[in-house]
Design a protein around this motif. Structure first.
Motif, PDB file in Angstrom:
ATOM      1  N   PHE A 143       0.837  -1.227  -0.164  1.00  0.00           N
ATOM      2  CA  PHE A 143       0.174  -0.034   0.013  1.00  0.00           C
ATOM      3  C   PHE A 143       0.831   1.182  -0.020  1.00  0.00           C
ATOM      4  O   PHE A 143       1.989   1.276   0.442  1.00  0.00           O
ATOM      5  CB  PHE A 143      -0.863  -0.057   1.150  1.00  0.00           C
ATOM      6  N   GLY A 144       0.164   2.387  -0.488  1.00  0.00           N
ATOM      7  CA  GLY A 144       1.098   3.639  -0.506  1.00  0.00           C
ATOM      8  C   GLY A 144       1.967   3.665  -1.727  1.00  0.00           C
ATOM      9  O   GLY A 144       1.698   2.812  -2.524  1.00  0.00           O
ATOM     10  N   SER A 145       2.721   4.759  -1.868  1.00  0.00           N
ATOM     11  CA  SER A 145       3.586   5.043  -3.093  1.00  0.00           C
ATOM     12  C   SER A 145       5.004   4.696  -2.889  1.00  0.00           C
ATOM     13  O   SER A 145       5.519   5.062  -1.994  1.00  0.00           O
ATOM     14  CB  SER A 145       3.339   6.495  -3.334  1.00  0.00           C
ATOM     15  N   PRO A 146       5.501   3.940  -3.809  1.00  0.00           N
ATOM     16  CA  PRO A 146       7.129   3.758  -3.730  1.00  0.00           C
ATOM     17  C   PRO A 146       8.034   4.935  -3.599  1.00  0.00           C
ATOM     18  O   PRO A 146       8.881   4.923  -3.086  1.00  0.00           O
ATOM     19  CB  PRO A 146       7.303   2.932  -4.927  1.00  0.00           C
ATOM     20  N   TYR A 147       7.415   6.235  -4.077  1.00  0.00           N
ATOM     21  CA  TYR A 147       8.147   7.477  -3.878  1.00  0.00           C
ATOM     22  C   TYR A 147       8.489   7.612  -2.335  1.00  0.00           C
ATOM     23  O   TYR A 147       9.058   8.562  -1.914  1.00  0.00           O
ATOM     24  CB  TYR A 147       7.462   8.525  -4.611  1.00  0.00           C
ATOM     25  N   ASP A 148       7.310   6.977  -1.439  1.00  0.00           N
ATOM     26  CA  ASP A 148       7.522   7.562   0.015  1.00  0.00           C
ATOM     27  C   ASP A 148       8.551   6.358   0.766  1.00  0.00           C
ATOM     28  O   ASP A 148       8.770   6.577   1.921  1.00  0.00           O
ATOM     29  CB  ASP A 148       6.046   7.382   0.542  1.00  0.00           C
ATOM     30  N   TYR A 149       8.876   5.517   0.052  1.00  0.00           N
ATOM     31  CA  TYR A 149       9.760   4.449   0.866  1.00  0.00           C
ATOM     32  C   TYR A 149      10.923   4.962   1.226  1.00  0.00           C
ATOM     33  O   TYR A 149      11.547   4.552   2.607  1.00  0.00           O
ATOM     34  CB  TYR A 149      10.051   3.166  -0.149  1.00  0.00           C
ATOM     35  N   GLU A 150      11.883   5.869   0.601  1.00  0.00           N
ATOM     36  CA  GLU A 150      12.893   6.347   0.903  1.00  0.00           C
ATOM     37  C   GLU A 150      12.972   7.360   2.257  1.00  0.00           C
ATOM     38  O   GLU A 150      13.485   6.985   3.149  1.00  0.00           O
ATOM     39  CB  GLU A 150      13.641   7.165  -0.252  1.00  0.00           C
ATOM     40  N   GLU A 151      11.735   7.986   2.462  1.00  0.00           N
ATOM     41  CA  GLU A 151      11.546   8.766   3.465  1.00  0.00           C
ATOM     42  C   GLU A 151      11.202   8.006   4.743  1.00  0.00           C
ATOM     43  O   GLU A 151      11.599   8.127   5.646  1.00  0.00           O
ATOM     44  CB  GLU A 151      10.441   9.840   3.125  1.00  0.00           C
ATOM     45  N   ALA A 152      10.392   7.013   4.436  1.00  0.00           N
ATOM     46  CA  ALA A 152      10.136   6.030   5.650  1.00  0.00           C
ATOM     47  C   ALA A 152      11.165   5.241   6.249  1.00  0.00           C
ATOM     48  O   ALA A 152      11.515   4.954   7.364  1.00  0.00           O
ATOM     49  CB  ALA A 152       9.032   5.176   5.214  1.00  0.00           C
ATOM     50  N   TYR A 153      11.945   4.699   5.073  1.00  0.00           N
ATOM     51  CA  TYR A 153      13.206   4.339   5.704  1.00  0.00           C
ATOM     52  C   TYR A 153      14.184   5.113   6.313  1.00  0.00           C
ATOM     53  O   TYR A 153      14.787   4.751   7.290  1.00  0.00           O
ATOM     54  CB  TYR A 153      14.112   3.712   4.319  1.00  0.00           C
ATOM     55  N   HIS A 154      14.376   6.186   5.931  1.00  0.00           N
ATOM     56  CA  HIS A 154      15.013   7.268   6.682  1.00  0.00           C
ATOM     57  C   HIS A 154      14.659   7.714   7.914  1.00  0.00           C
ATOM     58  O   HIS A 154      15.486   7.684   8.925  1.00  0.00           O
ATOM     59  CB  HIS A 154      15.110   8.605   5.704  1.00  0.00           C
TER      60      HIS A 154
END
Length: 195
Positions: A143-154
Motif C-alpha cells: 500500500f502507498g506510493s513507492p516514492y515514499d519508501y525512502e523517507e519511511a526508511y530514513h
C-alpha cells in the motif's frame, strides 16, 4: 441497622484535570482511558468542555476515545471518531496514528488502507515512531506510493529506542523496505536525520 457504604472506608480525593503534557504522555502510552476510569470518571465534564468548547486537540482525542469505547459515558462510536478526526486535523500525532491504525484494521470505520497511509504518513512526519513502523508495514504489504519508501526508511533508520521489541520491529521494517527499494535509494535514506 446502618447501611454499609464501601466508599466510606476510602477517602474521596478530588482529582485535578490533567495538564496538556501529562495527557499527551498518557495518550502516547495508551493509558489515557484507564486513567479516566481510575479517577472514577470525576473529570468527564471538564474533559468534554476542553474538547467541545476549548477545542484542545489532546482533549478532543481523549473525549473521542471515551465516546468511541463507552468509557465513563454512553458509547457513541460515530461521535467519538468525529472528535478523533478533529484532533487529527489539528495535527495531534496520536490522533493521526490512531485513525490511521483504525482505517488499516477496519476498526470503527470501514477498512481503507490507502486512507490509513495518509494519516500514518502525517504522524510519521512529526516523528511519531509507532506511526512510522505502521506506515512501513503498510508499504511492505503493497500500500502507498513507492516514492515514499525512502523517507519511511530514513525515519526508521534514524529512530532511537531502548525497547528490544520495537527495535526488532524497526529492523524488520528496514529489511522489508530494502527489498522494495533501489540500492541507491537505500544509501541515500541512511543519511543523518536532519540532513
Amino acid at each position: 441497622m446502618p447501611l454499609y457504604n464501601a466508599w466510606a472506608e476510602e477517602e474521596i480525593v478530588a482529582v485535578q484535570i490533567y495538564s496538556q503534557d501529562e495527557l499527551i504522555e498518557l495518550i502516547n502510552a495508551n493509558k489515557h482511558l484507564a486513567r479516566v476510569a481510575a479517577d472514577r470518571c470525576q473529570l468527564v465534564q471538564d474533559i468534554e468542555a476542553r474538547a467541545e468548547t476549548l477545542k484542545v486537540p489532546a482533549y478532543q482525542f481523549l473525549w473521542g476515545d471515551m465516546l468511541a469505547w463507552g468509557v465513563c459515558v454512553d458509547k457513541d462510536a460515530e461521535r467519538g471518531v468525529e472528535f478523533m478526526q478533529l484532533a487529527a486535523e489539528q495535527g495531534l500525532p496520536a490522533g493521526l496514528e490512531q485513525l490511521g491504525r483504525y482505517y488499516a484494521q477496519g476498526k470503527l470505520v470501514q477498512q481503507d488502507k490507502e486512507r490509513a497511509v495518509v494519516f500514518l504518513r502525517e504522524a510519521s512526519g512529526q516523528g511519531y515512531l509507532k506511526a512510522q513502523i505502521e506506515l512501513a508495514e503498510l508499504f511492505i504489504d503493497g500500500f502507498g506510493s513507492p516514492y515514499d519508501y525512502e523517507e519511511a526508511y530514513h525515519w526508521l533508520y534514524n529512530a532511537v529506542t531502548a525497547d528490544k521489541t520495537t527495535h526488532k520491529q524497526i529492523s524488520n521494517c528496514l529489511l522489508g523496505l530494502e527489498k522494495l527499494m533501489h540500492p541507491k535509494a537505500v544509501r541515500k535514506a541512511k543519511r543523518p536525520l536532519n540532513s
